[in-house]
Design an enzyme around this catalytic site. Structure first.
Site, PDB file in Angstrom:
ATOM      1  N   LEU A 138       0.864  -1.175   0.000  1.00 27.16           N
ATOM      2  CA  LEU A 138       0.000   0.000   0.000  1.00 27.16           C
ATOM      3  C   LEU A 138       0.902   1.227   0.000  1.00 27.16           C
ATOM      4  O   LEU A 138       1.986   1.198   0.585  1.00 27.16           O
ATOM      5  CB  LEU A 138      -0.908   0.018   1.238  1.00 27.16           C
ATOM      6  CG  LEU A 138      -1.938  -1.103   1.360  1.00 27.16           C
ATOM      7  CD1 LEU A 138      -2.669  -0.990   2.699  1.00 27.16           C
ATOM      8  CD2 LEU A 138      -2.938  -1.073   0.217  1.00 27.16           C
ATOM      9  N   ASP A 139       0.461   2.302  -0.644  1.00 22.17           N
ATOM     10  CA  ASP A 139       1.240   3.535  -0.635  1.00 22.17           C
ATOM     11  C   ASP A 139       1.416   4.032   0.800  1.00 22.17           C
ATOM     12  O   ASP A 139       0.614   3.712   1.688  1.00 22.17           O
ATOM     13  CB  ASP A 139       0.545   4.606  -1.467  1.00 22.17           C
ATOM     14  CG  ASP A 139       0.442   4.225  -2.938  1.00 22.17           C
ATOM     15  OD1 ASP A 139       1.257   3.401  -3.386  1.00 22.17           O
ATOM     16  OD2 ASP A 139      -0.459   4.752  -3.618  1.00 22.17           O
ATOM     17  N   LYS A 140       2.433   4.837   1.006  1.00 18.98           N
ATOM     18  CA  LYS A 140       2.766   5.341   2.342  1.00 18.98           C
ATOM     19  C   LYS A 140       1.551   5.884   3.078  1.00 18.98           C
ATOM     20  O   LYS A 140       1.347   5.590   4.261  1.00 18.98           O
ATOM     21  CB  LYS A 140       3.836   6.430   2.225  1.00 18.98           C
ATOM     22  CG  LYS A 140       4.190   7.095   3.541  1.00 18.98           C
ATOM     23  CD  LYS A 140       5.234   8.193   3.343  1.00 18.98           C
ATOM     24  CE  LYS A 140       5.549   8.896   4.653  1.00 18.98           C
ATOM     25  NZ  LYS A 140       6.554   9.974   4.485  1.00 18.98           N
ATOM     26  N   ARG A 237      -5.357   5.784  -7.697  1.00 20.75           N
ATOM     27  CA  ARG A 237      -5.098   7.228  -7.742  1.00 20.75           C
ATOM     28  C   ARG A 237      -4.920   7.707  -9.179  1.00 20.75           C
ATOM     29  O   ARG A 237      -5.451   8.760  -9.574  1.00 20.75           O
ATOM     30  CB  ARG A 237      -3.862   7.538  -6.901  1.00 20.75           C
ATOM     31  CG  ARG A 237      -4.020   7.127  -5.443  1.00 20.75           C
ATOM     32  CD  ARG A 237      -2.682   7.066  -4.714  1.00 20.75           C
ATOM     33  NE  ARG A 237      -2.063   8.384  -4.640  1.00 20.75           N
ATOM     34  CZ  ARG A 237      -0.829   8.586  -4.195  1.00 20.75           C
ATOM     35  NH1 ARG A 237      -0.080   7.560  -3.843  1.00 20.75           N
ATOM     36  NH2 ARG A 237      -0.341   9.812  -4.153  1.00 20.75           N
TER      37      ARG A 237
END
EC number: 5.4.99.-
Length: 325
Positions: A138-140, A237
């Site tokens: 998962l992104d930060k 996104r």
């Protein structure tokens, strides 16, 4: 630090008809199938002295295999006592609820204080599993559910399931603008041609499919439920930015903050303070990598997204009341 390795073996007669990458994963159980596939694609595997580059090529049995490659040693990653929100654990897997602000894997600009460092501290034996058992990311600043493999066997099975699209991942998000109906976005994604930390829709990119449905409409925003068919970097996104509905707070793919006309002060403050993409991995479903029992987990929305939804609801109600007067 990298380590040079040289491996050699002979394909078993019983492996007749198997894919090359699967056969080698059985012959070299210390290494995951995904890593072996990378070696094949990098022209680091020879079969009877001939370099191979197609992982799905079939073996006949009896071939002599040589692998000459380099691997990063896990010793450079240090255990760090970082709290993990563990939702489920058994001898083979962990399921965690990742918070915002925590990077999954060390990389440029984030050499430590990652989930990987936390895993090495929590379960030291995971050092024997490539990437400390991490099979997806998962992104930060994206929150929510992640599955971690505690053993090499579990990791290989989970990677295969992800590649076969047998793992179901659902997200909640809040997008800018009024999305009229649910649907699917089927647009390939590649590295941005000039911004190397960004991804972008590109006709020569890798296949990427995102399904979505509407959960709630606000005056100038839409709450969504999303399901990934593929798992490309920044996929959700990038896709929603591409259709001109970027996620609220997205620092990479968002646009200049626009407040709804006549918005309540609380909503203005909440939107201005929301500095991450409004995205949460809320559901994870898979077959257990060892028992093959179907399992499913859910994670409630984090407080910052709940506060955002509350502010959007209040603004919507105030607008409706004003319209009725």
């Amino acid at each position: 630090m990298t380590q040079k390795i040289q491996l050699n073996t002979t394909v078993c007669e019983s492996q007749l008809g198997q894919r090359l990458d699967r056969a080698l994963a059985e012959l070299f159980p210390t290494y995951s199938r995904s890593r072996i596939k990378e070696w094949i694609l990098a022209h680091q595997v020879t079969v009877n002295g001939i370099t191979k580059s197609i992982p799905k090529e079939k073996v006949l049995g009896g071939e002599h295999i040589e692998i000459h490659t380099y691997i990063e040693e896990n010793k450079r990653w240090m255990p760090q006592k970082i709290p993990l929100n563990i939702i489920y654990e058994d001898t083979d897997i962990l399921v965690i609820n990742k918070p915002s602000g925590l990077v999954v894997h060390p990389g440029a600009g984030n050499p430590d204080h990652t989930i990987l460092n936390a895993l090495l501290d929590y379960y030291p034996d995971i050092t024997h599993v490539p990437r400390a058992g991490i099979v997806h990311r998962l992104d930060k600043d994206t929150t929510g559910l992640m599955v971690i493999a505690k053993t090499l066997r579990a990791q290989t099975s989970l990677v295969d399931a992800l590649q076969a699209r047998l793992v179901t991942r659902e997200y909640e998000a809040i997008a800018v603008g009024h999305i009229t109906a649910g649907g699917s976005i089927n647009e390939p994604i590649a590295r941005h041609k000039s911004k190397r930390t960004h991804m972008a829709v590109h006709p020569l990119g890798k296949s990427a499919v995102t399904h979505y449905r509407i959960l709630q409409h606000f005056r100038a925003h839409t709450r969504l439920r999303l399901r990934l068919e593929t798992g490309r970097t920044h996929q959700i996104r990038v896709h929603f930015s591409y259709i001109h509905h970027p996620l609220v707070g997205d620092p990479l793919y968002g646009r200049r903050l626009r407040q709804p006309k006549g918005a309540l002060e609380k909503l203005i403050e909440t939107l201005s303070a929301f500095k991450r993409q409004a995205l949460h991995a809320t559901m994870l479903r898979l077959h257990h990598p060892i028992t093959q029992i179907e399992m499913e987990w859910h994670a409630d929305l984090p407080q910052d997204m709940l506060d955002l939804i509350s502010a959007l609801n209040a603004d919507q109600e105030a607008f409706c009341q004003k319209e009725e007067q």
